[in-house]
Design a protein around this motif. Structure first.
Motif, short mmCIF file in Angstrom:
data_model
loop_
_atom_site.label_atom_id
_atom_site.label_comp_id
_atom_site.label_asym_id
_atom_site.label_seq_id
_atom_site.Cartn_x
_atom_site.Cartn_y
_atom_site.Cartn_z
N PRO A 165 0.82 -1.22 0.00
CA PRO A 165 0.00 0.00 0.00
C PRO A 165 0.85 1.27 0.00
O PRO A 165 0.49 2.26 -0.66
CB PRO A 165 -0.82 -0.13 1.29
N VAL A 166 1.95 1.28 0.74
CA VAL A 166 2.84 2.45 0.74
C VAL A 166 3.37 2.70 -0.67
O VAL A 166 3.42 3.85 -1.14
CB VAL A 166 3.98 2.26 1.74
N TYR A 167 3.76 1.63 -1.36
CA TYR A 167 4.24 1.76 -2.73
C TYR A 167 3.16 2.34 -3.65
O TYR A 167 3.43 3.23 -4.46
CB TYR A 167 4.70 0.40 -3.25
N GLY A 178 -2.10 6.18 5.24
CA GLY A 178 -2.99 5.54 4.29
C GLY A 178 -3.07 4.05 4.51
O GLY A 178 -4.16 3.45 4.45
N TYR A 179 -1.92 3.41 4.78
CA TYR A 179 -1.92 1.98 5.06
C TYR A 179 -2.74 1.67 6.30
O TYR A 179 -3.53 0.71 6.33
CB TYR A 179 -0.49 1.48 5.24
N GLU A 180 -2.58 2.47 7.35
CA GLU A 180 -3.32 2.23 8.59
C GLU A 180 -4.83 2.34 8.34
O GLU A 180 -5.62 1.60 8.93
CB GLU A 180 -2.88 3.22 9.67
N ALA A 181 -5.24 3.26 7.48
CA ALA A 181 -6.66 3.38 7.15
C ALA A 181 -7.14 2.19 6.33
O ALA A 181 -8.20 1.60 6.60
CB ALA A 181 -6.91 4.68 6.40
N VAL A 182 -6.34 1.80 5.33
CA VAL A 182 -6.74 0.72 4.43
C VAL A 182 -6.87 -0.59 5.18
O VAL A 182 -7.83 -1.35 4.98
CB VAL A 182 -5.72 0.60 3.27
N ARG A 183 -5.91 -0.88 6.05
CA ARG A 183 -5.92 -2.21 6.68
C ARG A 183 -7.07 -2.39 7.66
O ARG A 183 -7.38 -3.52 8.06
CB ARG A 183 -4.58 -2.48 7.36
N ARG A 184 -7.71 -1.30 8.03
CA ARG A 184 -8.84 -1.38 8.95
C ARG A 184 -10.18 -1.52 8.24
O ARG A 184 -11.20 -1.71 8.91
CB ARG A 184 -8.86 -0.14 9.85
N LEU A 185 -10.19 -1.39 6.92
CA LEU A 185 -11.43 -1.47 6.16
C LEU A 185 -11.39 -2.74 5.30
O LEU A 185 -10.69 -2.81 4.30
CB LEU A 185 -11.59 -0.23 5.28
N CYS A 234 2.36 10.10 5.42
CA CYS A 234 1.01 9.98 4.83
C CYS A 234 0.80 8.63 4.17
O CYS A 234 -0.32 8.12 4.15
CB CYS A 234 0.78 11.13 3.84
N SER A 235 1.85 8.03 3.62
CA SER A 235 1.72 6.69 3.04
C SER A 235 1.37 5.67 4.12
O SER A 235 0.50 4.82 3.94
CB SER A 235 3.02 6.29 2.34
#
Length: 397
Positions: free
Chosen positions: A325-327, A366-373, A362-363
């Motif tokens: 996701p960071v990439y 973003g990963y922290e948000a994505v992995r929770r959804l 911010c990357s």
């Protein structure tokens, strides 16, 4: 491929190298804002001063990632392709590619056409052109910007194609990778582990690079395919050749010395000692030196990682999950932040580290948000989160 063969132990040092290479990618792409090499947007301070230091990693960074990807794919297939494996792997690669092209990447070509072509429309106006495949953004050389585009996500598209090719081979010839590993062990014995890949990389660079300049467009990128698919296949063979990692570790110090010497020779171009444009013989010699820097740096990195990084840690598990996701997010964030910071007119020595820090922060956010959804995870290359038992879910809540 014997189905009774034991599952190989995880090669932790390859995980660490993959994490480090993707982390370096953030700094490298920030550097692309400040050098004269073609990129989407350019700093008003862009010049040659950073280019020799970019050459420290540009020869080997992507080739190493493809080699590691080949090794990982080979280990996944060690017992043969399981039913549904290709479909699962395709979802892990193609869904993020689609999501990236539709949602993440568009700000990159928007700011590119604003800078390079003086586009004055809004971002929403540009999105209409982007999704219609507008072909009117063309330079003086006749090259036109291809829309829609995958930009930095070309790596994912290439990796999926190479994965598909390897799956087909293993499906048709179950023992092919083991046979390739045995042949590689015979051919790449002793010093040949250094000079043979260098010779092949140099041959491709001298013969194919002039005919097929890098495009990252998949269908016409034959020099890059020769290099990156070759590294992918070599990594796949290395994964079935267990003592190759110790052989690479034994070569790590001389390989590092040779790589640094080759880098110094490449950097001579920026001292004014070499004529511009270079004569053909000198360009070919430079291609061979580039191949030396490329492979010897990879040997040094693999060898040192094997010796010092072959251990597990909680950070490895977290970062291995986060790196994709960071990439996906990082390059768009870099370009957006360059435009946010540009009015401040900071010197590159101040602005560059701020760009790296903002992009990484911010990357990972973003990963922290994505992995929770749960519904969003597959679109950024994450496996679906395992379902919790109702009791555990209640306790968690």
């Amino acid at each position: 491929m014997n189905t009774s063969a034991p599952t190989p132990a995880r090669l932790f040092f390859l995980d660490w190298l993959r994490i480090a290479a993707f982390g370096l990618l953030v700094a490298y792409h920030v550097g692309m804002y400040y050098v004269r090499w073609d990129w989407h947007v350019k700093s008003p301070h862009a010049g040659p001063w950073l280019e020799p230091w970019m050459l420290l990693s540009s020869p080997w960074r992507l080739a190493l990632l493809f080699l590691i990807s080949g090794a990982a794919t080979s280990l996944m297939l060690v017992r043969g392709p399981a039913p549904g494996w290709l479909g699962t792997r395709s979802k892990r690669l193609l869904l993020p590619l689609l999501c990236g092209m539709l949602l993440v990447v568009p700000p990159q070509p928007y700011f590119e056409v604003v800078h390079k072509f003086g586009y004055a429309g809004s971002y929403l106006d540009f999105l209409g052109l982007y999704f219609r495949g507008h072909d009117g953004f063309c330079g003086n050389d006749g090259e036109c910007l291809i829309l829609p585009t995958w930009n930095h996500l070309w790596f994912v598209a290439y990796l999926w194609v190479y994965t598909l090719a390897l799956w087909v081979v293993v499906k048709r010839f179950p023992h092919a990778l083991d046979a390739a590993a045995a042949r590689a062990a015979r051919l790449l014995h002793g010093p040949a582990l250094l000079w043979a890949p260098i010779a092949l990389l140099a041959l491709w660079r001298v013969t194919l690079a002039p005919l097929f300049p890098s495009t990252h467009a998949l269908v016409d990128d034959w020099f890059n395919h020769a290099t990156y698919f070759g590294m992918f296949l070599l990594g796949a063979a290395f994964a079935r050749w267990p003592d190759v990692w110790e052989r690479l570790a034994a070569l790590r110090r001389p390989a590092l010395a040779i790589a640094l010497l080759a880098w110094a020779l490449l950097a001579l171009r920026y001292t004014g000692w070499l004529a511009e444009p270079m004569p053909p013989w000198l360009w070919q010699a430079r291609g061979a030196i580039f191949a030396v820097a490329q492979w010897c740096a990879m040997v040094a990195l693999l060898g040192h990682a094997r010796r010092h990084w072959d251990r597990d840690h909680a950070w490895r598990r977290y970062l291995t999950d986060a790196v994709f996701p960071v990439y996906v997010l990082h390059q768009t964030l870099i370009i957006v932040f360059t435009q946010v910071l540009a009015p401040r007119q900071w010197a590159p020595a101040v602005e560059g580290p701020v760009l790296v820090a903002l992009t990484l922060a911010c990357s990972f956010a973003g990963y922290e948000a994505v992995r929770r959804l749960a519904w969003l995870r597959p679109w950024f290359g994450l496996a679906r989160a395992p379902r919790q038992p109702r009791g555990d879910a209640a306790l968690t809540a």
